[in-house]
Design an enzyme around this catalytic site. Sequence first.
Site, short mmCIF file in Angstrom:
data_model
loop_
_atom_site.label_atom_id
_atom_site.label_comp_id
_atom_site.label_asym_id
_atom_site.label_seq_id
_atom_site.Cartn_x
_atom_site.Cartn_y
_atom_site.Cartn_z
N LEU A 85 43.68 36.25 47.98
CA LEU A 85 43.40 34.83 47.74
C LEU A 85 43.92 34.38 46.37
CD1 LEU A 85 39.80 34.67 49.27
CD2 LEU A 85 41.95 33.96 50.32
N SER A 86 44.82 35.17 45.81
CA SER A 86 45.53 34.79 44.58
C SER A 86 44.64 34.60 43.37
CB SER A 86 46.38 33.53 44.80
OG SER A 86 47.44 33.84 45.63
N SER A 87 43.79 35.58 43.13
CA SER A 87 43.02 35.54 41.89
C SER A 87 43.97 35.54 40.70
CB SER A 87 42.07 36.74 41.82
OG SER A 87 42.79 37.94 41.99
N SER A 126 37.49 38.43 28.76
CA SER A 126 37.06 37.97 30.09
C SER A 126 35.78 38.67 30.49
CB SER A 126 38.14 38.28 31.12
OG SER A 126 38.18 39.68 31.31
N THR A 169 58.08 33.59 53.22
CA THR A 169 59.16 32.60 53.30
C THR A 169 59.48 32.04 51.92
OG1 THR A 169 57.41 31.07 53.91
CG2 THR A 169 58.81 31.88 55.69
N GLU A 172 54.57 32.84 55.76
CA GLU A 172 54.37 34.07 54.98
C GLU A 172 55.71 34.75 54.72
OE1 GLU A 172 51.57 34.24 53.17
OE2 GLU A 172 50.41 34.29 55.02
N ASP A 191 51.91 30.79 45.44
CA ASP A 191 50.51 30.87 45.01
C ASP A 191 50.21 29.91 43.87
OD1 ASP A 191 50.66 32.91 46.82
OD2 ASP A 191 50.64 34.51 45.33
#
Length: 387
Positions: A129-131, A69, A37, A35, A176
């Site tokens: 969670l990188s949506s 969307s 990094t 993390e 990500d």
Amino acid sequence: MSDLHQTVTTGFQTRFDTEPTGLWSAPGRVNLIGEHTDYNDGFVFPFAIDRRTVVALGVRADRLVRVASSFAEETVELSLDDLTPENLEGWSAYPLGVAWALGQFGADLAAVAGFEVFIDSDVPIGAGLSSSAAIESAVAVALNDVWQLGLDRRVLARVGQLAENRAVGAPTGIMDQSASLLGRADAAVFLDCRSLAAEVIPLGFDAAGLELLIIDTRVSHAHSTGGYASRRASCEKGAQLMGVLSLRDLDVDDLARARDLLDDETFRRVRHVVTENQRVLDTVRTLREQGPTAIGALLDASHVSMRDDFEISVPELDLAVETARATGAIGARMTGGGFGGAAIALTPHALIPAVTAAVTAAFAARGFGTPDLFVVRAADGAAREQD
Ligand code: GLA
């Protein structure tokens, strides 16, 4: 046809009154370890998860771009000629930022066709969670196909990162998008963020009877402001004072010198990054040699380092981690950028209900909002969907 395929197809037809050229999808990601990094040129070990963003995209005969969307009423419309980061705002900066960023990586935006895209997703927003990377990666693979750019996936990851940095304004690293584009089922992506060399390493959770439980604290976080950027600045300051290009160039043997040279806060930021890089290497080696049941202590140590040295945890994340460990998880840590979002708990399959109940009860007892707990599986990265 899955639900998301159905909603994007119908959404596209309704908003644009025509048929899409195709459907593409990309997953969210969870970081197993490594993390803060990535922007220090270090190591990360994330995997793509079984929650995806699906886009229906169609090329147009003119230079117009239109994005819509299921999470917004509006359809955003502009000409490819006006596509600059400054002209983009709100949720549409993610897909449109990617179109702009492709131009920075070789696409001739003066020559390509306009397009329409409709987006839907079951990656939870704001859970860490990188949506956002899921949207960027899905649009990147779609445009790479229809514009016939032939860009490598590692380049597409840099495209997504540039969109995030310049169009969205979040100074994030390459992790990500790399996970979303390079991930494989039942495996994690061991990425060297300096060389971008990536190795897909089997996780073996199933065979070991383990699950990765996500504990979404529902404490929201934003990386375009505040703590994330200030941690990044501390790392840059630490590297400069230590006389290295980036913190990747230090290892644990350099920490004694760092303690002498740096103020206490900068030293602790540096110590997190240096030890976290080592923990990623140790996790990959331990996983290979002994399997996933042996990596718990490394996950725990990562959390302590983020809580005490990097100071990016919050009480909800600490409680999630402590309670999960006390009720049977073999290792747990906060995951992602911090200041909210989710923790992960590597948990024996049979104990998932017990950990879920204990964490939910502990949150209620402390007066925290109700967390959302669910299991994720490692899934394949971005792809064109079958029509
Ligand atoms: C966010 C960023 C990533 C990475 C993590 C922390 O998820 O988007 O680039 O820096 O935080 O590891």
